[in-house]
Every structure is written in C-alpha cells, then in structure tokens.
Design a protein around this motif. Structure first.
Motif: not given
Length: 225
Positions: A11, A13, A19, A23, A35
């Motif tokens: 991910l 972001e 985020r 998540a 992330t």
C-alpha cells in the motif's frame, strides 16, 4: 471474512490517516500489508520484495502514483489497483494507460475495496482452460501453459490482459460488449466503468497487434480469426 495469510499487499499512500486505516482494514481480512508514504519508497519496496498486489494512490510526493505504476510495470506483472481522490477522467485514464488493472475512488468502503482486491487476485490466479494452443495468424495462445507468443516471440501480459485475451480467444469472431467483458474478466456484477475495458484493450493491442482486436462501433470488440 479472512483472506489467505500468504497474500501480500503493498500500500503506497501519503496520507497517514488513510494509510493506517486502509492497512488495518486489510489486515482484518487476513492480508499481509506493507506500507510506504511516497512513490520512491514504494518503488524501492516493490523491487525488494514479492507482493501479490499493489494498491497505489495517484497523488504521491516524489514520484506520483502514475509514474510509480509505470515503473513497476517495467519489471512486474503483479495486479495494480489505483486509488484516486477525485475520480477525474484524466487520473483514471492515465492510471490505466500506465498499466493499472483497476481503480477505486476515495473514500472507498472497505467491503468494496476488498471485493476489488479479491477480483484482481482471482484474475492473477491460474486459469482452468482446455488443453491445447489456439492460433490466430501470428498469434499463438497456449491455454494450458498460459503463454502467448507473437511470431514465435513471447508476449508478457499482465493478469488482466491475459484474462481479456483468453475471453476473446474463447469467442473468436464474436462481438463482445463492454458489460459482458466487465462481468467475465473484471468480475463486476454491476454497471462498472467501461473505460477499464477500453484502456485494457488498447494495451493489449500494443502487445499483440493493433489489427488483431477489431472495434465494432456501438457494440464492442471481437478477436479476428
């Protein structure tokens, strides 16, 4: 509710609140989430580790999501889902042209996001097909090995591109409308955005030949025999 613990999602972001919330939501469904807060870090992480799916925001510092998607596509065929805060045509088209498989508009409901992710992962899974190769001119499609060649040279296709080609190959010479393709390739059980079909067809044409897939105006597309 749970997903396979072996499914790894990257991910990328920049908004910390989004985020963390995305998540945590995905982790509740059993996904293993890594992330990154900017595009360059996301690119480095995508190259260092194996990820089954990438979830990329469009607006990122350093390297935006469109550029990141394009860079990832140079070396990876992993499914890519773009997130756009605006849903602008420019964002959507740019992301799909860069190699993304699908997109969602933020804020997105967790159930919808997970449904899109599951759909992308199904497309990336092995496709049960009848044995044997299909040949269309200089194009050969091995449905058992899931390999495509053009003039004897291998053609690298992203999962959605391969699914789309297999759908056309299963219906040679038959016009398939966009809603049929959305239902059969993208698993959309609703009136989805047909731009994902048009842009994926464009990408596929660049790889297998512009004249192989014919546009039937007002109806859809068909694979030339």
């Amino acid at each position: 509710m749970s997903a396979s613990v072996d499914v790894r999602v990257l991910l990328v972001e920049d908004d910390e609140v989004i985020r963390r919330s995305v998540a945590m939501a995905l982790e509740r469904y059993g996904y293993r989430v890594s992330t990154a807060a900017d595009g360059l870090t996301g690119l480095e992480m995508s190259r260092e580790g194996r990820h089954d799916l990438l979830l990329l925001d469009v607006m990122l510092p350093g390297l935006d999501g469109i550029g990141l998607c394009r860079k990832v596509r140079e070396t990876s065929l992993a499914p890519i889902l773009m997130m756009s805060a605006r849903g602008d045509s420019l964002d959507v088209v740019s992301g799909l042209e860069a190699g993304a498989d699908d997109y969602v508009v933020k804020p997105v409901d967790t159930a919808v996001l997970v449904a899109r992710i599951r759909s992308l992962l199904r497309r990336a899974a092995p496709v049960p097909e009848a044995a044997g190769a299909l040949v269309f001119g200089d194009l050969s499609i091995d449905r058992e090995a899931l390999e495509v060649t053009k003039d004897g040279a291998p053609v690298a296709l992203a999962p959605t591109e391969l699914r789309l080609l297999l759908e056309f190959a299963a219906n040679p010479g038959i016009v398939l409308d966009r809603q049929t393709l959305l239902a059969n390739v993208w698993d959309y059980g609703w009136n989805g955005d047909s731009r994902v079909v048009d842009l994926c067809v464009q990408r596929l044409r660049k790889k297998i030949g512009a004249d192989r897939i014919e546009t039937v105006r007002g109806f859809g597309y068909k694979l030339r025999r």
